[in-house]
Write an enzyme that holds these catalytic residues in place. Structure first.
Site, PDB file in Angstrom:
ATOM      1  N   GLY A  26       9.686   2.787  35.778  1.00  0.00           N
ATOM      2  CA  GLY A  26      10.940   3.515  35.731  1.00  0.00           C
ATOM      3  C   GLY A  26      11.804   3.146  34.543  1.00  0.00           C
ATOM      4  O   GLY A  26      12.660   3.924  34.137  1.00  0.00           O
ATOM      5  N   ASP A 138      12.219   2.111  44.283  1.00  0.00           N
ATOM      6  CA  ASP A 138      11.128   2.935  43.746  1.00  0.00           C
ATOM      7  C   ASP A 138       9.814   2.602  44.436  1.00  0.00           C
ATOM      8  O   ASP A 138       8.787   2.427  43.780  1.00  0.00           O
ATOM      9  CB  ASP A 138      11.007   2.729  42.231  1.00  0.00           C
ATOM     10  CG  ASP A 138      10.175   3.833  41.567  1.00  0.00           C
ATOM     11  OD1 ASP A 138      10.096   4.940  42.143  1.00  0.00           O
ATOM     12  OD2 ASP A 138       9.617   3.596  40.482  1.00  0.00           O
TER      13      ASP A 138
END
Length: 516
Positions: A26, A138
């Site tokens: 990410g 995430d």
């Protein structure tokens, strides 16, 4: 899966010599590295545009400290980091196991017992994070590695300390942080994120493990985000014994989800050995873990090649259950389900009567001030008539155009979209059409105006009324509706919302804009 280093990749980060690429997370690129003694690590280097954020390094340093404390049996521990480097980095122990998405692709979906073992391990990992104030943010199949003694959770690249009261630059700039198909509704909406967000992601991961498909399907990011917020999860193919637990974890309201500890208890307290199979052994963490090969699949169900099939499984080896072949996808994508609450209305202009009154008051004040100055100054020089004439000109030029331009704010006009119909209302004219009658719908932008164009099928029952017909159209099957905003930020926000709504409601009739 590791890839060769590319031209431009660093040869080393900190004390670690880089040997391969592991992928992108990410916040940056992930590399495989080695210490001086030959120990292998996964090194994540932060993207420059994120590192330039003034508050990033302070948050990064705190999160690395928390991640180091997390450790535990179910995580890949952080071993080193440098938040002050030109490109900040963090290194964690390299876990040589396949990611969950790779495992499912090769072996097929898991059975109920295997999903319970996986979920119990992940719940224990999340519980350890949440106890020290860390939210992963995430959790997804590619961030879960399968080892012979159970799963490991990796990639704390976008985790966020729960005690951080300030807004992160990642979200304050409008960037949605996370992976659309596995993030929580509060993440999709840019709202505050806590431990319950990880629980939603955990349930999404377990649905994927049980069915081979994410609970909100596939597609463009904006469509996925809309479904995460408004559409019910698809639990087709989930073993019946898991449906209730996963449905609770996938509650749209964060307060309705259980804690990580409670999820672990739900997954273990009702687990039972499969009929005709030996009881599972228990690892040191107290989680049942079956180390024996599963029962063979029925002859009618084809299975993917299993590289471990050549020999007997070693003690402690993670064995996937027989693959359940999902039903073939339909020839035409099904209509995306939208809950009754997913009704979106768009005003033709932002603000309404309140903005109308504010703008008219402001314009009238300035016009009155200019008129008073003109009349006073011309009266002093004996030209009062000229001052009156100039004042009339000022009113015609400065006030009347603003009055006319703001009049649409008083017109009762709106665009209404839900899963069943599209309704356009312009003053006293209203037109409602079902999506079955819509052949094409598209949105374009010109300045601060969004232009919605709707083309009906030739056999549509109702023609478009004259006030809503597209100018220059050949027949009465094309409609046009304008959405006007006062500034660039407002039109950008409305455009994103409109595109997401149409993508979910209109299905294949929606034509998203082509971006170069």
């Amino acid at each position: 899966m590791a890839e060769a280093l590319q031209p431009g990749d660093p040869a080393a980060i900190g004390p670690f010599r880089l040997t391969a690429r592991l992928g992108a997370g990410g916040m940056g690129q992930v590399f495989l590295g080695e210490s001086a003694s030959g120990r292998r690590v996964a090194v994540k280097q932060v993207r420059p545009e994120i590192a330039r954020d003034p508050g990033f390094r302070k948050r990064f340093r705190r999160e690395v400290d928390l991640a180091m404390k997390a450790g535990g049996f179910w995580t890949a521990p952080v071993v080193a980091a440098d938040p002050d480097a030109e490109s900040p980095w963090v290194a964690s122990q390299y876990v040589p196991g396949p990611a969950l998405d790779e495992h499912i692709a090769a072996q097929g979906p898991m059975d109920e017992a295997a999903v319970r073992r996986l979920g119990a391990g992940l719940a224990e990992a999340l519980d350890s994070f949440h106890r020290i104030g860390l939210v992963h943010r995430d959790l997804k199949p590619s961030n879960i590695l399968l080892l012979d003694d159970g799963p490991r959770v990796i990639d704390f690249g976008i985790s966020k300390a729960m005690e951080d009261g300030g807004g992160s630059a990642l979200t304050s700039t409008g960037m949605v942080v996370g992976t659309p198909g596995f993030m929580s509704p509060e993440q999709a909406l840019g709202a505050a994120v806590g431990p319950a967000s990880d629980i939603f992601s955990l349930a999404s991961v377990l649905v994927f493990a049980a069915t081979g498909e994410p609970p909100f399907g596939h597609g463009a990011s904006h469509a996925l985000l809309f479904r995460v917020v408004h559409a019910p999860p698809r639990l087709d193919g989930v073993p019946p014994g898991l449906v209730t637990t996963l449905d609770k974890c996938l509650s749209k309201a964060s307060e309705g989800r259980p804690s990580a500890h409670e999820v672990g208890a739900m997954l273990t307290e009702t687990a039972a050995p499969a009929a005709g199979r030996p009881a599972a052994e228990v690892d040191a963490g107290g989680i049942p873990f079956d180390v024996r090969a599963p029962s063979p699949a029925p002859e009618s169900a084809p299975t993917a090649p299993n590289p471990r099939a050549a020999g007997a499984p070693a003690q402690g080896t993670y064995i996937a259950p027989a693959r359940r072949v999902p039903p073939p996808p339909p020839a035409v994508a099904p209509r995306i389900p939208v809950t009754p609450s997913a009704v979106h209305e768009f005003a033709v202009q932002d603000g309404g009567p309140a903005v109308f009154r504010r703008r008219i008051r402001k314009s009238a004040l300035w016009t009155a001030l200019i008129t008073a100055v003109l009349c006073t100054s011309t009266a002093l020089i004996g030209q009062l008539l000229a001052g009156v004439f100039l004042s009339v000109i000022a009113i015609l030029v400065g006030f009347l155009p603003r009055l006319v331009g703001a009049l649409p704010l008083l017109v009762r006009s709106s665009l209404r979209i839900d899963a069943r119909v599209l309704q356009m209302r312009l003053g006293g004219t209203a037109f409602t059409v079902t999506w079955q009658d819509v052949a094409l719908v598209s949105v374009s932008r010109t300045g601060n105006t969004l232009r919605l164009v709707v083309v009906l099928h030739s056999d549509a029952k109702r023609p478009v009324p004259a006030p809503l017909r597209r100018p220059g159209a050949d027949d009465d099957r094309e409609a046009e509706f304008l959405l006007i905003s006062w500034n660039d930020q407002a039109v950008t926000s409305r455009a994103a919302r409109l595109h997401a709504t149409l993508a979910a409601a209109a299905g294949p009739a929606y034509r998203p804009p082509v971006r170069g």
